[in-house]
Write a protein that holds these residues in place. Structure first.
Motif, PDB file in Angstrom:
ATOM      1  N   GLU A 152       0.837  -1.195   0.000  1.00  0.00           N
ATOM      2  CA  GLU A 152       0.000   0.000   0.000  1.00  0.00           C
ATOM      3  C   GLU A 152       0.876   1.252   0.000  1.00  0.00           C
ATOM      4  N   ARG A 153       0.839   1.967  -1.107  1.00  0.00           N
ATOM      5  CA  ARG A 153       1.729   3.107  -1.282  1.00  0.00           C
ATOM      6  C   ARG A 153       1.495   4.194  -0.221  1.00  0.00           C
ATOM      7  N   ASP A 154       0.259   4.358   0.215  1.00  0.00           N
ATOM      8  CA  ASP A 154      -0.054   5.417   1.179  1.00  0.00           C
ATOM      9  C   ASP A 154       0.663   5.231   2.513  1.00  0.00           C
ATOM     10  N   SER A 155       1.094   4.010   2.803  1.00  0.00           N
ATOM     11  CA  SER A 155       1.776   3.754   4.070  1.00  0.00           C
ATOM     12  C   SER A 155       3.285   3.591   3.890  1.00  0.00           C
ATOM     13  N   LEU A 156       3.809   3.967   2.717  1.00  0.00           N
ATOM     14  CA  LEU A 156       5.237   3.807   2.418  1.00  0.00           C
ATOM     15  C   LEU A 156       5.899   5.166   2.201  1.00  0.00           C
ATOM     16  N   ALA A 157       7.184   5.219   2.528  1.00  0.00           N
ATOM     17  CA  ALA A 157       7.938   6.454   2.339  1.00  0.00           C
ATOM     18  C   ALA A 157       9.409   6.118   2.168  1.00  0.00           C
ATOM     19  N   TYR A 158      10.164   7.069   1.611  1.00  0.00           N
ATOM     20  CA  TYR A 158      11.614   6.956   1.489  1.00  0.00           C
ATOM     21  C   TYR A 158      12.242   7.804   2.589  1.00  0.00           C
ATOM     22  N   THR A 159      13.194   7.236   3.320  1.00  0.00           N
ATOM     23  CA  THR A 159      13.915   8.031   4.306  1.00  0.00           C
ATOM     24  C   THR A 159      15.076   8.747   3.635  1.00  0.00           C
ATOM     25  N   TYR A 160      15.362   9.934   4.139  1.00  0.00           N
ATOM     26  CA  TYR A 160      16.422  10.777   3.585  1.00  0.00           C
ATOM     27  C   TYR A 160      17.224  11.378   4.715  1.00  0.00           C
ATOM     28  N   ALA A 161      18.429  11.842   4.386  1.00  0.00           N
ATOM     29  CA  ALA A 161      19.153  12.708   5.312  1.00  0.00           C
ATOM     30  C   ALA A 161      18.495  14.089   5.235  1.00  0.00           C
ATOM     31  N   PRO A 162      18.521  14.790   6.397  1.00  0.00           N
ATOM     32  CA  PRO A 162      19.192  14.430   7.647  1.00  0.00           C
ATOM     33  C   PRO A 162      18.332  13.545   8.543  1.00  0.00           C
ATOM     34  N   GLN A 163      19.036  12.846   9.424  1.00  0.00           N
ATOM     35  CA  GLN A 163      18.404  12.152  10.528  1.00  0.00           C
ATOM     36  C   GLN A 163      19.029  12.713  11.801  1.00  0.00           C
ATOM     37  N   ALA A 164      18.229  12.857  12.848  1.00  0.00           N
ATOM     38  CA  ALA A 164      18.753  13.438  14.082  1.00  0.00           C
ATOM     39  C   ALA A 164      18.346  12.574  15.267  1.00  0.00           C
ATOM     40  N   TYR A 165      19.280  12.454  16.221  1.00  0.00           N
ATOM     41  CA  TYR A 165      19.063  11.580  17.372  1.00  0.00           C
ATOM     42  C   TYR A 165      19.643  12.203  18.632  1.00  0.00           C
ATOM     43  N   LYS A 166      18.996  11.943  19.765  1.00  0.00           N
ATOM     44  CA  LYS A 166      19.674  12.218  21.021  1.00  0.00           C
ATOM     45  C   LYS A 166      20.870  11.275  21.101  1.00  0.00           C
ATOM     46  N   LEU A 167      21.985  11.782  21.593  1.00  0.00           N
ATOM     47  CA  LEU A 167      23.218  10.993  21.574  1.00  0.00           C
ATOM     48  C   LEU A 167      23.050   9.656  22.283  1.00  0.00           C
ATOM     49  N   GLU A 168      22.387   9.660  23.443  1.00  0.00           N
ATOM     50  CA  GLU A 168      22.269   8.408  24.202  1.00  0.00           C
ATOM     51  C   GLU A 168      21.450   7.364  23.449  1.00  0.00           C
ATOM     52  N   ILE A 169      20.507   7.808  22.615  1.00  0.00           N
ATOM     53  CA  ILE A 169      19.671   6.867  21.867  1.00  0.00           C
ATOM     54  C   ILE A 169      20.463   6.212  20.743  1.00  0.00           C
ATOM     55  N   ILE A 170      21.194   7.006  19.974  1.00  0.00           N
ATOM     56  CA  ILE A 170      21.931   6.413  18.849  1.00  0.00           C
ATOM     57  C   ILE A 170      23.082   5.549  19.357  1.00  0.00           C
ATOM     58  N   VAL A 171      23.708   5.932  20.461  1.00  0.00           N
ATOM     59  CA  VAL A 171      24.776   5.099  21.045  1.00  0.00           C
ATOM     60  C   VAL A 171      24.196   3.763  21.506  1.00  0.00           C
ATOM     61  N   LYS A 172      23.054   3.812  22.164  1.00  0.00           N
ATOM     62  CA  LYS A 172      22.404   2.586  22.635  1.00  0.00           C
ATOM     63  C   LYS A 172      22.027   1.686  21.458  1.00  0.00           C
ATOM     64  N   ALA A 173      21.536   2.281  20.372  1.00  0.00           N
ATOM     65  CA  ALA A 173      21.146   1.512  19.188  1.00  0.00           C
ATOM     66  C   ALA A 173      22.350   0.840  18.539  1.00  0.00           C
ATOM     67  N   LEU A 174      23.458   1.548  18.467  1.00  0.00           N
ATOM     68  CA  LEU A 174      24.671   0.986  17.867  1.00  0.00           C
ATOM     69  C   LEU A 174      25.257  -0.122  18.743  1.00  0.00           C
ATOM     70  N   GLU A 175      25.184   0.057  20.050  1.00  0.00           N
ATOM     71  CA  GLU A 175      25.661  -0.987  20.969  1.00  0.00           C
ATOM     72  C   GLU A 175      24.777  -2.233  20.857  1.00  0.00           C
ATOM     73  N   TYR A 176      23.465  -2.021  20.708  1.00  0.00           N
ATOM     74  CA  TYR A 176      22.532  -3.132  20.526  1.00  0.00           C
ATOM     75  C   TYR A 176      22.878  -3.921  19.259  1.00  0.00           C
ATOM     76  N   ALA A 177      23.217  -3.197  18.202  1.00  0.00           N
ATOM     77  CA  ALA A 177      23.576  -3.854  16.938  1.00  0.00           C
ATOM     78  C   ALA A 177      24.799  -4.747  17.121  1.00  0.00           C
ATOM     79  N   LYS A 178      25.789  -4.245  17.851  1.00  0.00           N
ATOM     80  CA  LYS A 178      26.990  -5.034  18.100  1.00  0.00           C
ATOM     81  C   LYS A 178      26.676  -6.288  18.911  1.00  0.00           C
ATOM     82  N   GLU A 179      25.902  -6.115  19.958  1.00  0.00           N
ATOM     83  CA  GLU A 179      25.578  -7.230  20.841  1.00  0.00           C
ATOM     84  C   GLU A 179      24.780  -8.319  20.131  1.00  0.00           C
ATOM     85  N   ASN A 180      24.021  -7.927  19.115  1.00  0.00           N
ATOM     86  CA  ASN A 180      23.145  -8.873  18.424  1.00  0.00           C
ATOM     87  C   ASN A 180      23.607  -9.184  16.999  1.00  0.00           C
TER      88      ASN A 180
END
Length: 233
Positions: A152-180
């Protein structure tokens, strides 16, 4: 609050066979593509620090180009990784201080400053956000050489730069990726996996990331138009 930008230019540009060197070095209006991108962030008052992730094989070329400019906010050049995820991690972990981190593709020199500011404000409120453009075309899931499902096209989108994150959130996400053992995943996916919401900020179609040779004339025209508008003002 402190705001940092991580600009990714660590790729080899292998998808654009027509160029002799990676796309970040291609000159538009007399400047390398990645210089145009740095200039956007250099001129945004809210941005305090810029971290440039580079392709280490071209370290000397980066330095030779950067010597022509006097960027006051450029703090470090960081070696990129094998994947975009690795490069983001290298850039984020090199940050000395930040509350909000903006992730930007260096090959996207047409991102508008107002969009970046909006992403910063959205990340302050929600913790994470990405620019996006609604899907214009029908998107299907395939199985071999056949259409399996029409999405369903209405529920789809393309992500683009920029993306912005609180530092603690992106660090936690990257650590999660490593652990898994999650590799080469979009950062928005990793952030969702740790239970954080990712807000959407509408972009415009002239926010063009250079991925093919055919993108170059369009990007150059956008840059020309913006330069002409500045001169008129």
């Amino acid at each position: 609050m402190n705001y940092a930008a991580v600009i990714l230019t660590g790729g080899s540009g292998s998808r654009i066979k027509e160029l002799e060197s990676p796309k970040q070095f291609y000159e538009l209006l007399g400047k390398a593509v990645f210089i145009h991108t740095i200039e956007i962030y250099e001129n945004i008052e809210e941005i305090d620090d810029i971290y440039l992730v580079i392709n280490q094989n071209y370290a000397q070329k980066y330095n030779e180009i950067l010597e022509r400019y006097s960027f006051k906010k450029l703090r470090k050049l960081i070696s990129g990784g094998l994947t975009r995820q690795d490069s983001v991690e290298n850039g984020v972990m090199a940050i000395d201080k930040a509350d909000i981190v903006v992730i930007q593709d260096g090959s996207n020199p047409t991102t508008h400053p107002e969009l970046i500011k909006e992403c910063i404000e959205t990340a302050k409120k929600y913790g994470a956000c990405t620019a996006f453009i609604p899907a214009k075309h029908t998107v299907v899931k395939i199985a071999g050489n056949e259409v399996e499902t029409v999405l369903e096209r209405d529920s789809l989108a393309y992500t683009y730069a920029p993306q912005a994150y609180k530092l603690e959130i992106i660090v936690k996400a990257l650590e999660y990726a490593k652990e898994n053992a999650l590799t080469n995943r979009p950062i928005v996916d990793l952030v969702k996996r740790i239970g954080s919401k990712v807000a959407l900020v509408p972009s415009i179609y002239e926010n063009i990331k250079i991925t093919t040779y055919e993108n170059l004339p369009a990007v150059e025209q956008v840059l020309k138009n913006r330069l002409e508008q500045q001169i008129k003002i």
